[in-house]
Motif scaffolding. Structure first.
Motif, PDB file in Angstrom:
ATOM      1  N   VAL A 214      13.939  17.984  -8.130  1.00 40.76           N
ATOM      2  CA  VAL A 214      13.910  18.980  -7.064  1.00 40.76           C
ATOM      3  C   VAL A 214      14.899  20.081  -7.401  1.00 40.76           C
ATOM      4  O   VAL A 214      16.112  19.852  -7.459  1.00 40.76           O
ATOM      5  CB  VAL A 214      14.254  18.350  -5.705  1.00 40.76           C
TER       6      VAL A 214
ATOM      7  N   SER B   6      14.923  23.077  -5.602  1.00 43.19           N
ATOM      8  CA  SER B   6      15.334  23.658  -4.327  1.00 43.19           C
ATOM      9  C   SER B   6      14.382  23.183  -3.241  1.00 43.19           C
ATOM     10  O   SER B   6      13.282  22.697  -3.522  1.00 43.19           O
ATOM     11  CB  SER B   6      15.329  25.190  -4.388  1.00 43.19           C
ATOM     12  N   PHE B   7      14.812  23.319  -1.999  1.00 44.67           N
ATOM     13  CA  PHE B   7      13.931  23.026  -0.866  1.00 44.67           C
ATOM     14  C   PHE B   7      14.313  23.931   0.294  1.00 44.67           C
ATOM     15  O   PHE B   7      15.468  24.331   0.440  1.00 44.67           O
ATOM     16  CB  PHE B   7      14.011  21.549  -0.457  1.00 44.67           C
TER      17      PHE B   7
ATOM     18  N   PRO C 200      16.703  16.897   4.506  1.00 41.28           N
ATOM     19  CA  PRO C 200      16.046  17.833   5.422  1.00 41.28           C
ATOM     20  C   PRO C 200      16.647  17.744   6.822  1.00 41.28           C
ATOM     21  O   PRO C 200      17.361  16.789   7.157  1.00 41.28           O
ATOM     22  CB  PRO C 200      14.588  17.362   5.409  1.00 41.28           C
TER      23      PRO C 200
ATOM     24  N   THR D 244       3.791  14.037   0.185  1.00 36.89           N
ATOM     25  CA  THR D 244       3.441  15.332  -0.386  1.00 36.89           C
ATOM     26  C   THR D 244       2.046  15.754   0.062  1.00 36.89           C
ATOM     27  O   THR D 244       1.178  14.912   0.323  1.00 36.89           O
ATOM     28  CB  THR D 244       3.496  15.277  -1.917  1.00 36.89           C
TER      29      THR D 244
ATOM     30  N   ARG E 198       5.099  25.832  -5.563  1.00 34.44           N
ATOM     31  CA  ARG E 198       5.588  25.256  -4.310  1.00 34.44           C
ATOM     32  C   ARG E 198       4.885  23.937  -4.027  1.00 34.44           C
ATOM     33  O   ARG E 198       3.688  23.798  -4.252  1.00 34.44           O
ATOM     34  CB  ARG E 198       5.341  26.199  -3.136  1.00 34.44           C
TER      35      ARG E 198
ATOM     36  N   VAL F 115       8.960  20.557   4.717  1.00 27.91           N
ATOM     37  CA  VAL F 115       9.793  21.365   3.830  1.00 27.91           C
ATOM     38  C   VAL F 115       8.938  21.822   2.660  1.00 27.91           C
ATOM     39  O   VAL F 115       7.921  21.199   2.329  1.00 27.91           O
ATOM     40  CB  VAL F 115      11.020  20.591   3.306  1.00 27.91           C
ATOM     41  N   THR F 116       9.324  22.913   2.056  1.00 26.40           N
ATOM     42  CA  THR F 116       8.711  23.396   0.820  1.00 26.40           C
ATOM     43  C   THR F 116       9.682  23.119  -0.320  1.00 26.40           C
ATOM     44  O   THR F 116      10.849  23.527  -0.270  1.00 26.40           O
ATOM     45  CB  THR F 116       8.393  24.886   0.889  1.00 26.40           C
ATOM     46  N   VAL F 117       9.197  22.409  -1.333  1.00 25.76           N
ATOM     47  CA  VAL F 117      10.027  21.982  -2.448  1.00 25.76           C
ATOM     48  C   VAL F 117       9.578  22.709  -3.708  1.00 25.76           C
ATOM     49  O   VAL F 117       8.384  22.942  -3.923  1.00 25.76           O
ATOM     50  CB  VAL F 117       9.897  20.451  -2.652  1.00 25.76           C
ATOM     51  N   ARG F 118      10.539  23.071  -4.537  1.00 25.33           N
ATOM     52  CA  ARG F 118      10.243  23.592  -5.879  1.00 25.33           C
ATOM     53  C   ARG F 118      10.818  22.630  -6.901  1.00 25.33           C
ATOM     54  O   ARG F 118      11.978  22.221  -6.785  1.00 25.33           O
ATOM     55  CB  ARG F 118      10.822  25.000  -6.065  1.00 25.33           C
TER      56      ARG F 118
END
Length: 411
Positions: free
Chosen positions: A50, A52-53, A349, A363, A372, A403-406
């Motif tokens: 991960v 970022s989120f 989160p 997911t 994303r 949440v949106t995770v990269r």
């Protein structure tokens, strides 16, 4: 345990069951012995974690809007066990386990607090399904969608996919994995794991056509060693990989093991098509062997999610120890059978208030893109005593958040 206490705990259903299981079962995953990745080619596989989120307030707010809408009295107003699947016509089918129906009232609640609330007599069903179109929730299917198979036995839907009715068929259907549990005594107050089923739903009408048992566990004497499949699905090269786990218990095996099966495309509803990983090969009618966890020091929580990203499998579950109430951990592998490496990263989160816990990170690849990844997590009141009252007094405490995770390489 007094009957009223049991009823109060059961009323929160999957939520507290998974929250407790994740605390007890989500421990540090270092993987099995690193004897080389079992994926034949290993092409395109590289460490992922991960990067970022960020909170996905739009999706979280949409479920709040829909749940608070009092236009109908048979609508979804809160639930957990959040899974989704994209339908061919563009709609998104959301599946939930224990679900509150009924009507939500505007604040203040009976205690004078500024929160939306529902009556304590509001219906609670074991599963539900909600449709979304163009990012907006549009209706609840008649609930429960999957009726109880027998008295004191119920079905919780987990992962789903659209696939051919049979291998090679041009007709497509929705296949939904179901966990069957049976009412039990402590420590199984949230149900004894019983079987994995697959339901077939028609398209576009989403009528339940059939339900078949694909993995019956009633002959396994020790309930903690029974394996339920379907917490998450991954598709690759004509196969559907189906992940599952057992239920570790603190007295014997504090951690749950993770397992994996595979089915050719179009074969999810055919018990004879299922192959289990036996530790060295895929076999039919074989007892599955763990791909992750030793039952004591390593393992996963009872609900986790796996996604394939740029040739790498990434697994999300709750973190080890007390952080399992708040923190999501990520692991990676080059093959669904492992070895799994990690944890590569952890993130925490937001929770709605003190006294709540997060669980069941899932997911939703169909909502992502451009690097994303959308991930949901369920929320519940942590203390079992009075949980049903708290969830009715503040309806926002029993709804999914997003949440949106990269993802990216480890630092």
């Amino acid at each position: 345990m007094p009957d009223d206490a049991v009823r109060a705990r059961r009323r929160t259903g999957t939520g507290l069951a998974l929250a407790l299981a994740l605390v007890l079962g989500a421990v540090l995953v270092t993987g099995l012995p690193e004897d080389g990745d079992r994926r034949p080619d290993g092409a395109g596989c590289r460490p992922r974690t991960v990067a970022s989120f960020t909170a996905d307030s739009a999706l979280t707010s949409e479920f709040a809007r829909y749940g608070d809408d009092a236009a109908r009295t048979d609508d979804w107003t809160g639930g957990d066990g959040t899974h989704s699947v994209r339908l061919p016509d563009g709609r998104l089918l959301w599946l939930f386990s224990d679900t509150y129906l009924g009507r939500v009232h505007r604040p203040p609640n009976p205690a004078g607090e500024a929160t939306a609330w529902r009556d304590t007599t509001a219906p609670l069903v074991r599963n539900s399904a909600v449709l979304m179109r163009d990012g907006r929730l549009a209706g609840t299917l008649p609930a429960p969608l999957f009726p109880d198979p027998a008295p004191d036995r119920w079905r919780w839907p987990v992962a789903a996919r659209v696939e051919p009715r049979s291998p090679g068929s041009s007709e497509r259907v929705v296949r939904v994995l179901l966990w069957v549990r049976t009412a039990g005594q402590p420590p199984w107050i949230y149900g004894v794991p019983t079987a994995t089923e697959v339901a077939t739903l028609s398209l576009p009408g989403l009528r339940v056509e059939s339900v078949v048992t694909v993995h019956d566990q009633r002959q396994v004497a020790d309930p903690s060693r029974r394996v339920l499949f379907g917490t998450t699905l991954v598709e690759e090269d004509g196969w559907t990989y189906v992940f599952g786990g057992d239920d570790g218990r603190p007295a014997s095996r504090p951690a749950s093991h993770a397992y994996v099966a595979r089915v050719p495309e179009g074969g999810l509803g055919d018990p004879a098509a299922w192959e289990h990983w036996n530790g060295s090969a895929w076999q039919t009618r074989a007892r599955p062997r763990p791909v992750l966890g030793d039952g004591r020091r390593t393992g996963v929580g009872s609900a986790f999610s796996v996604v394939r990203d740029d040739g790498t499998y990434v697994l999300f579950t709750m973190a080890a120890g007390a952080r399992g109430l708040t923190t999501v951990a990520a692991y990676w592998a080059c093959s669904p059978t492992g070895p799994w490496h990690g944890p590569a990263a952890e993130f925490t989160p937001a929770l709605p208030r003190r006294g709540t816990a997060a669980y069941n990170p899932q997911t939703h690849p169909e909502l992502g893109g451009d690097g994303r990844l959308v991930l949901s997590y369920d929320v519940n009141w942590l203390e079992t005593a009075g949980a049903a009252v708290m969830l009715s007094r503040n309806v926002s405490l029993y709804r999914p958040r997003f949440v949106t995770v990269r993802l990216g390489p480890p630092p």
